[in-house]
Design a protein around this motif. Sequence first.
Motif, PDB file in Angstrom:
ATOM      1  N   GLU A 176      -5.749  -3.715  -1.891  1.00  0.00           N
ATOM      2  CA  GLU A 176      -5.279  -3.336  -3.226  1.00  0.00           C
ATOM      3  C   GLU A 176      -4.409  -2.090  -3.170  1.00  0.00           C
ATOM      4  N   GLY A 177      -3.287  -2.125  -3.893  1.00  0.00           N
ATOM      5  CA  GLY A 177      -2.468  -0.937  -4.012  1.00  0.00           C
ATOM      6  C   GLY A 177      -1.016  -1.165  -3.658  1.00  0.00           C
ATOM      7  N   PHE A 178      -0.305  -0.065  -3.506  1.00  0.00           N
ATOM      8  CA  PHE A 178       1.132  -0.128  -3.251  1.00  0.00           C
ATOM      9  C   PHE A 178       1.623   1.218  -2.757  1.00  0.00           C
ATOM     10  N   ILE A 179       2.815   1.222  -2.203  1.00  0.00           N
ATOM     11  CA  ILE A 179       3.557   2.444  -1.888  1.00  0.00           C
ATOM     12  C   ILE A 179       4.808   2.431  -2.754  1.00  0.00           C
TER      13      ILE A 179
ATOM     14  N   VAL B  30      14.255   3.224  -6.506  1.00  0.00           N
ATOM     15  CA  VAL B  30      12.803   3.114  -6.368  1.00  0.00           C
ATOM     16  C   VAL B  30      12.495   1.989  -5.387  1.00  0.00           C
ATOM     17  N   GLN B  31      11.663   2.286  -4.410  1.00  0.00           N
ATOM     18  CA  GLN B  31      11.286   1.285  -3.409  1.00  0.00           C
ATOM     19  C   GLN B  31       9.781   1.052  -3.443  1.00  0.00           C
ATOM     20  N   TYR B  32       9.368  -0.179  -3.710  1.00  0.00           N
ATOM     21  CA  TYR B  32       7.960  -0.570  -3.701  1.00  0.00           C
ATOM     22  C   TYR B  32       7.627  -1.289  -2.396  1.00  0.00           C
ATOM     23  N   PHE B  33       6.374  -1.165  -1.991  1.00  0.00           N
ATOM     24  CA  PHE B  33       5.866  -1.962  -0.873  1.00  0.00           C
ATOM     25  C   PHE B  33       4.397  -2.260  -1.150  1.00  0.00           C
ATOM     26  N   PRO B  34       4.006  -3.529  -1.215  1.00  0.00           N
ATOM     27  CA  PRO B  34       2.606  -3.864  -1.528  1.00  0.00           C
ATOM     28  C   PRO B  34       1.669  -3.461  -0.397  1.00  0.00           C
ATOM     29  N   TRP B  35       0.541  -2.905  -0.752  1.00  0.00           N
ATOM     30  CA  TRP B  35      -0.454  -2.501   0.248  1.00  0.00           C
ATOM     31  C   TRP B  35      -0.955  -3.702   1.037  1.00  0.00           C
ATOM     32  N   GLU B  36      -1.010  -4.866   0.395  1.00  0.00           N
ATOM     33  CA  GLU B  36      -1.539  -6.057   1.053  1.00  0.00           C
ATOM     34  C   GLU B  36      -0.652  -6.527   2.198  1.00  0.00           C
ATOM     35  N   GLU B  37       0.572  -6.034   2.272  1.00  0.00           N
ATOM     36  CA  GLU B  37       1.446  -6.412   3.373  1.00  0.00           C
ATOM     37  C   GLU B  37       1.300  -5.493   4.589  1.00  0.00           C
ATOM     38  N   ILE B  38       0.380  -4.539   4.514  1.00  0.00           N
ATOM     39  CA  ILE B  38       0.064  -3.706   5.676  1.00  0.00           C
ATOM     40  C   ILE B  38      -0.993  -4.441   6.501  1.00  0.00           C
TER      41      ILE B  38
ATOM     42  N   ILE C 227      -4.323  14.383  -4.396  1.00  0.00           N
ATOM     43  CA  ILE C 227      -4.998  13.088  -4.264  1.00  0.00           C
ATOM     44  C   ILE C 227      -6.125  13.009  -5.282  1.00  0.00           C
ATOM     45  N   THR C 228      -6.257  11.851  -5.919  1.00  0.00           N
ATOM     46  CA  THR C 228      -7.457  11.530  -6.687  1.00  0.00           C
ATOM     47  C   THR C 228      -8.277  10.590  -5.816  1.00  0.00           C
ATOM     48  N   PHE C 229      -9.512  10.992  -5.525  1.00  0.00           N
ATOM     49  CA  PHE C 229     -10.288  10.302  -4.494  1.00  0.00           C
ATOM     50  C   PHE C 229     -11.115   9.158  -5.069  1.00  0.00           C
ATOM     51  N   THR C 230     -10.446   8.312  -5.837  1.00  0.00           N
ATOM     52  CA  THR C 230     -11.055   7.042  -6.197  1.00  0.00           C
ATOM     53  C   THR C 230     -10.983   6.115  -4.985  1.00  0.00           C
ATOM     54  N   ASP C 231     -11.484   4.898  -5.168  1.00  0.00           N
ATOM     55  CA  ASP C 231     -11.376   3.903  -4.104  1.00  0.00           C
ATOM     56  C   ASP C 231     -10.739   2.662  -4.712  1.00  0.00           C
ATOM     57  N   PRO C 232      -9.468   2.380  -4.438  1.00  0.00           N
ATOM     58  CA  PRO C 232      -8.595   3.065  -3.485  1.00  0.00           C
ATOM     59  C   PRO C 232      -8.118   4.417  -3.999  1.00  0.00           C
ATOM     60  N   GLU C 233      -7.692   5.259  -3.048  1.00  0.00           N
ATOM     61  CA  GLU C 233      -7.206   6.589  -3.405  1.00  0.00           C
ATOM     62  C   GLU C 233      -5.869   6.506  -4.126  1.00  0.00           C
ATOM     63  N   ALA C 234      -5.648   7.468  -5.032  1.00  0.00           N
ATOM     64  CA  ALA C 234      -4.361   7.625  -5.705  1.00  0.00           C
ATOM     65  C   ALA C 234      -3.731   8.911  -5.199  1.00  0.00           C
ATOM     66  N   SER C 235      -2.576   8.797  -4.551  1.00  0.00           N
ATOM     67  CA  SER C 235      -1.976   9.929  -3.848  1.00  0.00           C
ATOM     68  C   SER C 235      -0.559  10.147  -4.343  1.00  0.00           C
ATOM     69  N   ARG C 236      -0.178  11.420  -4.404  1.00  0.00           N
ATOM     70  CA  ARG C 236       1.127  11.719  -4.990  1.00  0.00           C
ATOM     71  C   ARG C 236       1.717  12.992  -4.390  1.00  0.00           C
ATOM     72  N   VAL C 237       3.037  12.991  -4.208  1.00  0.00           N
ATOM     73  CA  VAL C 237       3.769  14.205  -3.850  1.00  0.00           C
ATOM     74  C   VAL C 237       5.153  14.088  -4.466  1.00  0.00           C
TER      75      VAL C 237
ATOM     76  N   LEU D  74       1.247   6.598  -4.100  1.00  0.00           N
ATOM     77  CA  LEU D  74       0.544   5.594  -3.322  1.00  0.00           C
ATOM     78  C   LEU D  74      -0.815   5.301  -3.945  1.00  0.00           C
ATOM     79  N   VAL D  75      -1.164   4.051  -3.988  1.00  0.00           N
ATOM     80  CA  VAL D  75      -2.527   3.627  -4.279  1.00  0.00           C
ATOM     81  C   VAL D  75      -2.954   2.746  -3.120  1.00  0.00           C
ATOM     82  N   GLY D  76      -4.039   3.121  -2.469  1.00  0.00           N
ATOM     83  CA  GLY D  76      -4.497   2.336  -1.331  1.00  0.00           C
ATOM     84  C   GLY D  76      -5.606   3.047  -0.591  1.00  0.00           C
ATOM     85  N   ALA D  77      -6.353   2.302   0.188  1.00  0.00           N
ATOM     86  CA  ALA D  77      -7.443   2.876   0.970  1.00  0.00           C
ATOM     87  C   ALA D  77      -6.902   3.953   1.910  1.00  0.00           C
TER      88      ALA D  77
END
Length: 476
Positions: free
Chosen positions: A389-392, A371-379, A345-355, A408-411
């Motif tokens: 802000e962000g996405f999965i 590849v499957q995208y999902f906008p963070w704003e739809e959570i 994880i890169t602990f920016t705001d929003p966080e950038a997470s990867r595996v 993932l980019v998101g809070a």
Amino acid sequence: MSEYMYDLIIIGGGSGGLVAARVGAALGARVCLIDKERLGGDCLHYGCIPSKSLIYAARIVKNLRVAAAFGTGGAIDHFEVDMAKIADHIHKVIERIGVAEQIYVQQVEVQFGEAEFVSNHELKLNGQILTGRSFIVATGSQPNTGGIEGLAGLSYLTTQDIFDLNHLPHRLAIAGGGPVGVEMAQAFARLGSRVTLIHSQERLLPGEDAAISGAIAAVLSREGVELITGARLTKVSEQGLSKLLEARRGEELLYFKADELMLAIGRRPNLTGLKLENAGITLSDKGIVVNEYLQTASPNIYAIGDVTGGYLFTHVAAYQAGIAARNALVPVGRKRPDYRVLPWITFTDPEASRVGLTEAEARRLNPNIKVQYFPWEEIDRAQTEGETEGFIKLILDEQGEQILGAHLVGAHSGEMLGEITLAMQHKIGISGILQAIHAYPTLSTGLQSTAFEAYLSSSSLTSARKVRRPVFKFSE
């Protein structure tokens, strides 16, 4: 058979050393843990813990500035940031966590001083010879500061002293656009510094999926960080009370002024004074060379964490520590570390997470991945907190079933990595995530929704469609 003072001697009292010590003690071994001056290592004193404490303080400041949007009666634009109080908060957090970590050295002998190998079974510490059946070297790493003209004799900051600042720099230049550089750039910009981030590569966070790099760059730019990419810091000098920086971008020379300079241009292993050659340990340009079992060229000596030059993460060092301690003390069933499912994880705001794999890495192996995208704003939970802000982004195999990578980019997106990592490690796939009931409203429902969207186009649903019972219509 020779009699040794200890079954296991561990050099380095950071995260890796502490875990190895506790595992060794749990196995009933006589364990000695050695560090130069204090336990906790770089992560506790200069890395993960102080940086996240500073990031949290910066987020509070940012929230104060936008508080009017939540009905507080007006944004707070004019206030003083007291860096001395922030530094005091950081050190209190370090102290509390340091006390909690004492559990790792129960039933372990702890010694402090400069250790050096005499042979592969002997160590000199404070003039005394200690003997051990097995050793683990876990001395970590330190900031790399080489290759910049004029740096000698010039004051500059690294992670080893930036958290001690008792004043807020008006102009802060940061060299390096990796995780440390982008985290500190955002934090100090939020606290009120004018931040210039100089990065040698064309995009920030070059180890991440391109979508993550672009998203974080956009966030930093929007928050006022000046991004200078594709430019390498080559020369520094002092000009009055300011620092004059020279960077090269191709044939172009760029010049900047700053009150403070922070270097975040990589790390190098802590090997000075260990006299590894006396123990027959082989080195590469990255650090200590180890085999698949974390053994060095001397089979009774293991090395873990940053000192091997591999993945420079605290959680990797701790993971390796459990394996190395067991391999060193238990003669059967040796284990190998498995890095195929490695989260970070890169602990920016929003966080950038990867595996797992990036999209580019996965396509090199199979161009037919999905590849499957999902906008963070739809959570829904993200909407309730104004953190949209962000996405999965899930990287799936050709059948759309197994997860090859997740970005993932998101809070608080890093909190989702545990579930994804578990699914990948045990090949549960998207169907397993989908079948698990996720409490509503939580951010994790975003992952469930992403899995649902992927399932709708997966091979398993296609197969089910083919075998479903046909519906017949009868006319009178």
